[in-house]
Design a protein around this motif. Structure first.
Motif: not given
Lengths: 347, 536
Positions: B110, B117, B126-127, B130, B147
């Motif tokens: 993050e 983002e 999110w994937r 990451r 994470g």
């Protein structure tokens, strides 16, 4: 110009302007606003009313200022006010001589002692257990009303005790007792924190807790002290409120007063992020809030619009104080000056 | 990104950044006065100058944090005017500031992707986030779980994450403000590898550092500022170090040489002084293995070791910042358990943290308040130091340590790093400590202030104060210390008189040369008795 700019940029400039504007509005709506008369050796007038009705909020706001300076907040003040009122009234009611001065003295003393315990509880949650202040005091905020309810057994306790009533609506050398009490609390807080090193240490803990710890400050002790003091202030305010109506109402005594107190602190220019605080600013903030309430009545704003009016004024004050506004105002002024300068150069 | 060709090494092309006649004033100060500055693509540029020279201000002008009062900024040939860092970043100028400005309570991923983002169905992907972070971290050779919470990592790793974040933006210009101040040698080498690869992709990199070695290792060109004015722009290979230093401080630097001679004079004098404080098997699980350390009155003991070797952790036990869970501490023959910094201060042990911002200064208080803070806390709140005494204290330290601006009412957060450090020193000196623990007191500050602080340490020791001195710069440790204690992997591996010690011999002890990844080589040094020389 630079002198003026300095005045404008002072953090109390806009709150004081706001107060003066509210005064002016009142004066227009009610020409006798500033008139203070002496009746039976007692002072009467709109300004006196503002001071007297604003006293409980101011007293709580003083305690709240110190709590906020440590990066904390105390939401439980309203509940503590209710508890102290309930305790005092139930003691007076349970006594065979409710009008006796000694009875009232005992009732007040016990109420204040209990508030100290409540303050220590808040301090324990925050300083020892490390619970975030907003959560820690939320516990007492909700539970406290319940405790007050148990003390009053769900009744509104009405007392007939002249010495007790004196606290709320009496006069002392012509000045309302509530105002005298507020002045004393304010004076003691200002004196103790600013004449000793306490104020600086409180600010230091609020600005940088870890650096303060490493510098040898007893942050834990300071937190206990401010939360206890704040609870004491709340109890004093609760006694005034209860005495004024001569009735302890577990549900309504000091309802939402925590919000007014926090607002007074913020209007006064103390940041919710902790650190530097100004008790004088809090005084101005409390006066703004109380004058606002008075204005609603003098101008004759219909009751249904009261909340909206109050919200609007608060919004304006907060906008004026925000750093962004300050930056854009100074930017505007700079552009004006630049334009004026260019005009001169051209001519 | 333009293609990589041999054009890199060709004659200077047009600069990607060109600033002309930049002036910025703050109330009462002219921070920059008509400064010119330019950066070329595919070059590593350094901005050199003392604290208060205007380096940070110039960077903030370029990145849109400050508006400029006069001058022009040109980016890739077009004149620009940024109203904030976001605009500058969108235009391709990315910055990593000296202090890590990330959010410790968010995850690494993050933090890296904050504000950019990847989107998916109107929400955050999110994937993808990451995956992208993992790629970036892998590119930096960092073994970090994207994470995990940022705050769980050491300052050094956080710094590298901040760099990963800056690299992610397709930057034409990458500004690194003191990026190496909290990195150890390995991490610096890693960072340099990344810088070189970015340089080869035609990125213009501004590398600001107080480490001259690093500047000379990585930079192609440098610009020198002094007191808000431009001194000049030079090619690094054409400028001798001594000339650079003179240009930066505008005077000949002899203070450091003075010290060198006096250091050894004192060693002889103090060899039989009484032990002031002695740690015996003092340790804390997960921080430092039990170790011995006697410190005599008037002795300067240097702690050498890599970041994470336990040097800071050990010092924190002595300063009462953290509690020891084994061993004992003897202060003038009396066994004590330090549970809080307050108790250490009461026994006149002062600990000055390496983390100036979070554990040192109280930013919104004045210089005066910061100086008297520890003394006042020690006296108790009900015994305020009289205003007049406070002013005298503040004034005397402002003069003695040459704190600028010399205004006791200035807020400490407005001072430069070096001056903040001096304010902290003043705070500790005000309590008249018997043992002063200085953890990286010269980190991130300019060479002039550094010399002043080193000189001060010397004078203090001469007057009988014990000093525990921690620094990543081994030259500095050797210059100042009577004794050097070497730590590695949370063990004290050596305790040596500073007599003929060299940087090389220390390095050999700290690790097997600069590349400490070779476990076998480390194992050979391991059997060294951990408490060698512990009793003198």
């Amino acid at each position: 110009m630079s002198g003026l700019a300095k005045v404008v940029s002072h953090r109390l400039f806009w709150p004081i302007v706001m107060l003066l504007v509210l005064f002016a509005i009142n004066l227009v709506a009610f020409p006798g606003f500033f008139t203070i008369t002496v009746r039976d050796g007692q002072l009467f007038g709109s300004l006196i009313d503002i001071l007297r009705n604003g006293a409980p909020t101011l007293i709580i706001a003083v305690g709240m200022t110190l709590v906020i300076a440590t990066r904390g907040i105390d939401l439980s003040v309203g509940a503590v006010a209710a508890i102290s009122g309930a305790v005092a009234c139930s003691i007076i009611l349970g006594s065979p001589e409710p009008g006796n001065l000694a009875t009232v003295a005992v009732a007040v003393a016990v109420a204040l002692l209990i508030s100290l315990v409540l303050g220590v509880w808040n301090g324990f949650l925050v300083a020892v257990l490390g619970i975030q202040p907003i959560i820690a005091t939320l516990i007492l905020m909700t539970a406290g009303r319940g405790v007050a309810m148990l003390i009053t057994e769900g009744q509104i306790l009405t007392v007939n005790s002249p010495p007790f009533k004196f606290l709320g609506s009496g006069f002392w050398f012509g000045v309302p007792v509530a105002v005298v009490i507020a002045a004393v609390v304010f004076g003691i807080a200002a004196l103790v924190t600013r004449r000793t090193a306490l104020g600086m240490l409180i600010e230091s803990v609020g600005i940088n807790p870890e650096a303060s710890r490493q510098a040898g400050l007893r942050a834990r002790g300071l937190l206990f002290a401010v939360y206890t003091f704040c609870a004491l202030c709340a109890a004093i305010a609760g006694l005034i409120l209860t005495a004024n109506t001569a009735a302890a109402d577990a549900n309504n005594t000091g309802l939402f007063i925590e919000l007014d107190a926090i607002l007074a602190v913020v209007i006064g220019g103390t940041s919710l992020a902790g650190g530097r605080y100004t008790l004088f600013g809090t005084l101005v903030g409390a006066l703004v809030i109380q004058t606002l309430v008075t204005t609603v009545y003098t101008v004759g704003i219909p009751p249904i619009a009261t909340m909206v009016f109050k919200a609007a004024v608060v919004t304006i004050v907060c906008l004026l104080q925000s750093p962004t506004t300050a930056a854009s105002i100074s930017g505007f002024r700079r552009r004006l000056a630049a334009r004026a300068g260019k005009g001169l150069a051209a001519s | 990104m333009s293609n990589v060709t041999s054009e890199n090494t060709a004659v200077p092309r047009s600069p990607v950044v060109e600033m002309r006649g930049i002036s910025i004033g703050f109330p009462g100060v002219k921070a920059l006065d008509g400064v010119d500055f330019r950066m070329f693509p595919g070059e590593v540029h350094s901005l050199m100058g003392e604290n208060g020279a205007g380096k940070s201000t110039l960077i903030k002008a370029l990145t849109g944090v400050y508006g400029i009062d006069a001058g022009t900024i040109t980016l890739s040939g077009a004149q620009v005017s940024f109203s904030g860092p976001a605009q500058a970043q969108a235009a391709g100028i990315s910055t990593v500031y000296q202090e890590v400005n990330l959010l410790p309570n968010l995850s690494v991923a993050e933090n890296i992707m904050l504000g950019r983002e990847p989107r998916r169905f109107g929400g955050i992907g999110w994937r993808a986030m990451r995956r992208r972070s993992a790629e970036l971290l892998a590119g930096l050779g960092l073994d970090v779980d994207p994470g995990s919470l940022l705050g769980d990592h050491s300052l050094a790793v956080q710094q590298l994450i901040a760099i990963a974040r800056a690299i992610d933006v397709n930057a034409k210009v990458l500004i690194l403000d003191e990026p190496t101040s909290s990195l150890d040698a390995d991490e610096v080498a890693e960072l340099f590898r990344v810088i070189r690869s970015l340089r080869d992709q035609d990125v213009a990199i501004l590398f600001v550092s107080h480490f001259l070695d690093q500047v000379y290792e990585i930079c192609d060109r440098l610009t020198v500022l002094r007191n808000g004015t431009l001194v000049g722009e030079y090619l690094v290979e054409e400028l001798l170090r001594i000339d650079l230093v003179q240009k930066m401080i505008g005077k000949e630097l002899t203070t450091l040489d003075d010290l060198e001679q006096r250091a050894h004079a004192v060693v002889v004098d103090e060899s039989d002084a009484a032990t002031f404080v002695s740690a015996s098997k003092l340790g804390r699980r997960g921080a430092i293995n039990p170790a011995d350390l006697p410190i005599a009155a008037g002795e300067v003991v240097g702690l050498a070791g890599l970041l994470g070797s336990g040097r800071t952790e050990f010092a924190r036990l002595l300063g009462g910042i953290d509690r020891a869970d084994t061993g004992e501490l003897t202060i003038r023959g009396e066994t004590v358990r330090l549970r809080t910094p307050r108790q250490a201060i009461a026994r006149r042990i002062a600990f000055s943290s390496e983390n100036r911002r979070d554990e040192g200064i109280v930013g919104d208080l004045t210089v005066r308040d910061n100086i008297v803070l520890a003394l006042q806390a020690d006296r108790g709140w009900f015994r305020p130091i009289p205003k007049k005494k406070q002013d005298e204290l503040a004034q005397s330290y402002i003069q003695a340590l040459n704190i600028r601006p010399g205004n006791p009412d200035a807020l400490v957060r407005n001072l430069s790093g070096g001056n903040q450090q001096k304010v902290l020193l003043a705070r500790w000196l005000a309590i008249a400590p018997r043992l002063l623990i200085l953890d990286e007191p010269t980190r991130g500050i300019d060479i002039g202030a550094k010399a002043e602080i080193q000189k001060l340490v010397f004078n203090l020791a001469e007057n009988g104060m014990s000093v525990l001195f921690i620094s990543a710069e081994l030259e500095e440790v050797l210059r100042l210390s009577h004794r050097v204690v070497v730590l590695r992997d949370r063990h004290v591996v050596a305790d040596l008189e500073n007599d003929g010690l060299t940087v090389d011999s220390l390095l050999t002890l700290i690790a097997d040369g600069r590349v400490a990844s070779d476990d076998e080589a480390l194992a050979e040094i391991e059997p060294t008795p951990t408490t060698q020389g512990g009793t003198r």
